[in-house]
Design a protein around this motif. Structure first.
Motif, PDB file in Angstrom:
ATOM      1  N   MET A   1       0.852  -1.182   0.000  1.00  0.00           N
ATOM      2  CA  MET A   1       0.000   0.000   0.000  1.00  0.00           C
ATOM      3  C   MET A   1       0.891   1.236   0.000  1.00  0.00           C
ATOM      4  O   MET A   1       1.817   1.337   0.801  1.00  0.00           O
ATOM      5  CB  MET A   1      -0.881  -0.013   1.241  1.00  0.00           C
ATOM      6  CG  MET A   1      -1.838   1.134   1.345  1.00  0.00           C
ATOM      7  SD  MET A   1      -3.176   1.143   0.151  1.00  0.00           S
ATOM      8  CE  MET A   1      -4.148  -0.222   0.724  1.00  0.00           C
ATOM      9  N   TYR A   2       0.602   2.159  -0.895  1.00  0.00           N
ATOM     10  CA  TYR A   2       1.313   3.426  -0.950  1.00  0.00           C
ATOM     11  C   TYR A   2       0.501   4.478  -0.215  1.00  0.00           C
ATOM     12  O   TYR A   2      -0.732   4.505  -0.311  1.00  0.00           O
ATOM     13  CB  TYR A   2       1.490   3.891  -2.397  1.00  0.00           C
ATOM     14  CG  TYR A   2       2.329   2.979  -3.240  1.00  0.00           C
ATOM     15  CD1 TYR A   2       3.714   3.110  -3.263  1.00  0.00           C
ATOM     16  CD2 TYR A   2       1.740   1.992  -4.022  1.00  0.00           C
ATOM     17  CE1 TYR A   2       4.496   2.270  -4.047  1.00  0.00           C
ATOM     18  CE2 TYR A   2       2.508   1.151  -4.806  1.00  0.00           C
ATOM     19  CZ  TYR A   2       3.879   1.289  -4.810  1.00  0.00           C
ATOM     20  OH  TYR A   2       4.647   0.455  -5.592  1.00  0.00           O
ATOM     21  N   THR A   3       1.177   5.346   0.509  1.00  0.00           N
ATOM     22  CA  THR A   3       0.513   6.441   1.218  1.00  0.00           C
ATOM     23  C   THR A   3       1.259   7.731   0.933  1.00  0.00           C
ATOM     24  O   THR A   3       2.484   7.771   0.991  1.00  0.00           O
ATOM     25  CB  THR A   3       0.506   6.192   2.739  1.00  0.00           C
ATOM     26  OG1 THR A   3      -0.154   4.957   3.017  1.00  0.00           O
ATOM     27  CG2 THR A   3      -0.211   7.316   3.478  1.00  0.00           C
ATOM     28  N   VAL A   4       0.507   8.779   0.623  1.00  0.00           N
ATOM     29  CA  VAL A   4       1.077  10.118   0.521  1.00  0.00           C
ATOM     30  C   VAL A   4       0.330  11.020   1.506  1.00  0.00           C
ATOM     31  O   VAL A   4      -0.856  10.815   1.777  1.00  0.00           O
ATOM     32  CB  VAL A   4       1.015  10.703  -0.912  1.00  0.00           C
ATOM     33  CG1 VAL A   4       1.859   9.880  -1.861  1.00  0.00           C
ATOM     34  CG2 VAL A   4      -0.403  10.821  -1.407  1.00  0.00           C
ATOM     35  N   ILE A   5       1.052  11.991   2.026  1.00  0.00           N
ATOM     36  CA  ILE A   5       0.489  12.901   3.020  1.00  0.00           C
ATOM     37  C   ILE A   5       0.763  14.326   2.568  1.00  0.00           C
ATOM     38  O   ILE A   5       1.907  14.679   2.280  1.00  0.00           O
ATOM     39  CB  ILE A   5       1.109  12.649   4.409  1.00  0.00           C
ATOM     40  CG1 ILE A   5       0.871  11.205   4.841  1.00  0.00           C
ATOM     41  CG2 ILE A   5       0.551  13.635   5.439  1.00  0.00           C
ATOM     42  CD1 ILE A   5       1.703  10.778   6.043  1.00  0.00           C
ATOM     43  N   LYS A   6      -0.289  15.115   2.500  1.00  0.00           N
ATOM     44  CA  LYS A   6      -0.164  16.531   2.124  1.00  0.00           C
ATOM     45  C   LYS A   6      -0.675  17.370   3.287  1.00  0.00           C
ATOM     46  O   LYS A   6      -1.804  17.204   3.732  1.00  0.00           O
ATOM     47  CB  LYS A   6      -0.989  16.827   0.861  1.00  0.00           C
ATOM     48  CG  LYS A   6      -1.060  18.285   0.473  1.00  0.00           C
ATOM     49  CD  LYS A   6       0.267  18.804   0.021  1.00  0.00           C
ATOM     50  CE  LYS A   6       0.140  20.256  -0.459  1.00  0.00           C
ATOM     51  NZ  LYS A   6       1.449  20.847  -0.692  1.00  0.00           N
ATOM     52  N   ARG A   7       0.176  18.263   3.785  1.00  0.00           N
ATOM     53  CA  ARG A   7      -0.190  19.168   4.870  1.00  0.00           C
ATOM     54  C   ARG A   7      -0.229  20.575   4.299  1.00  0.00           C
ATOM     55  O   ARG A   7       0.663  20.977   3.551  1.00  0.00           O
ATOM     56  CB  ARG A   7       0.854  19.080   5.982  1.00  0.00           C
ATOM     57  CG  ARG A   7       0.578  19.959   7.167  1.00  0.00           C
ATOM     58  CD  ARG A   7       1.737  19.842   8.178  1.00  0.00           C
ATOM     59  NE  ARG A   7       1.534  20.669   9.325  1.00  0.00           N
ATOM     60  CZ  ARG A   7       1.864  21.956   9.416  1.00  0.00           C
ATOM     61  NH1 ARG A   7       2.412  22.574   8.402  1.00  0.00           N
ATOM     62  NH2 ARG A   7       1.645  22.633  10.528  1.00  0.00           N
ATOM     63  N   MET A   8      -1.281  21.300   4.628  1.00  0.00           N
ATOM     64  CA  MET A   8      -1.389  22.673   4.146  1.00  0.00           C
ATOM     65  C   MET A   8      -2.028  23.541   5.215  1.00  0.00           C
ATOM     66  O   MET A   8      -2.744  23.046   6.082  1.00  0.00           O
ATOM     67  CB  MET A   8      -2.176  22.731   2.839  1.00  0.00           C
ATOM     68  CG  MET A   8      -3.610  22.283   2.941  1.00  0.00           C
ATOM     69  SD  MET A   8      -4.324  21.855   1.354  1.00  0.00           S
ATOM     70  CE  MET A   8      -4.253  20.083   1.482  1.00  0.00           C
ATOM     71  N   GLU A   9      -1.758  24.808   5.149  1.00  0.00           N
ATOM     72  CA  GLU A   9      -2.357  25.756   6.086  1.00  0.00           C
ATOM     73  C   GLU A   9      -3.243  26.704   5.299  1.00  0.00           C
ATOM     74  O   GLU A   9      -2.869  27.178   4.227  1.00  0.00           O
ATOM     75  CB  GLU A   9      -1.274  26.548   6.817  1.00  0.00           C
ATOM     76  CG  GLU A   9      -1.832  27.461   7.880  1.00  0.00           C
ATOM     77  CD  GLU A   9      -0.754  28.107   8.743  1.00  0.00           C
ATOM     78  OE1 GLU A   9      -1.113  28.966   9.555  1.00  0.00           O
ATOM     79  OE2 GLU A   9       0.427  27.746   8.602  1.00  0.00           O
ATOM     80  N   ILE A  10      -4.426  26.941   5.850  1.00  0.00           N
ATOM     81  CA  ILE A  10      -5.332  27.909   5.246  1.00  0.00           C
ATOM     82  C   ILE A  10      -5.796  28.880   6.324  1.00  0.00           C
ATOM     83  O   ILE A  10      -5.813  28.550   7.504  1.00  0.00           O
ATOM     84  CB  ILE A  10      -6.556  27.248   4.569  1.00  0.00           C
ATOM     85  CG1 ILE A  10      -7.440  26.553   5.599  1.00  0.00           C
ATOM     86  CG2 ILE A  10      -6.137  26.291   3.471  1.00  0.00           C
ATOM     87  CD1 ILE A  10      -8.823  26.240   5.111  1.00  0.00           C
TER      88      ILE A  10
END
Length: 110
Positions: A1-10
């Motif tokens: 299983m591949y996992t990507v994580i995107k963190r962003m601030e709004i």
């Protein structure tokens, strides 16, 4: 299983419609931190689970510097926002929405 994580601030404002008196019923803002977790068993033709830019475009572009009450069709609690974010990205399995240092909500698909 591949996992990507995107963190962003709004930065966005909201007011909550609650069944009890609360200062959160008044319009106020947060610098929200949204963390999106996407998974796939196989990679797409570009060798990705999902392009990080796609996540940013769909979420940050829609929510940043907005009054969330004006653009979301529900009471914009952190919990409801987390589910909405997850629903925007097909490979998304988990979203964390942090509205302050001590307040965070998590939505995970079953």
């Amino acid at each position: 299983m591949y996992t990507v994580i995107k963190r962003m601030e709004i930065s966005a404002s909201h007011r909550l419609s609650l069944s009890y008196p609360s200062k959160c019923e008044n319009l106020h803002g947060h610098n929200w931190i949204i963390t999106v977790y996407c998974q796939a068993r196989t990679l797409n033709a570009d060798g990705m689970v999902v392009d990080f830019t796609l996540i940013k475009e769909k979420i940050k572009k829609a929510l940043d510097h907005q009054n969330l009450n004006d653009i979301l069709p529900f009471n914009p609690t952190a919990e409801n926002i987390a589910k909405w974010v997850c629903d925007q990205i097909p490979t998304c399995v988990r979203v964390e929405v942090q509205e302050s240092e001590s307040n965070r909500a998590i939505y995970e698909k079953d």
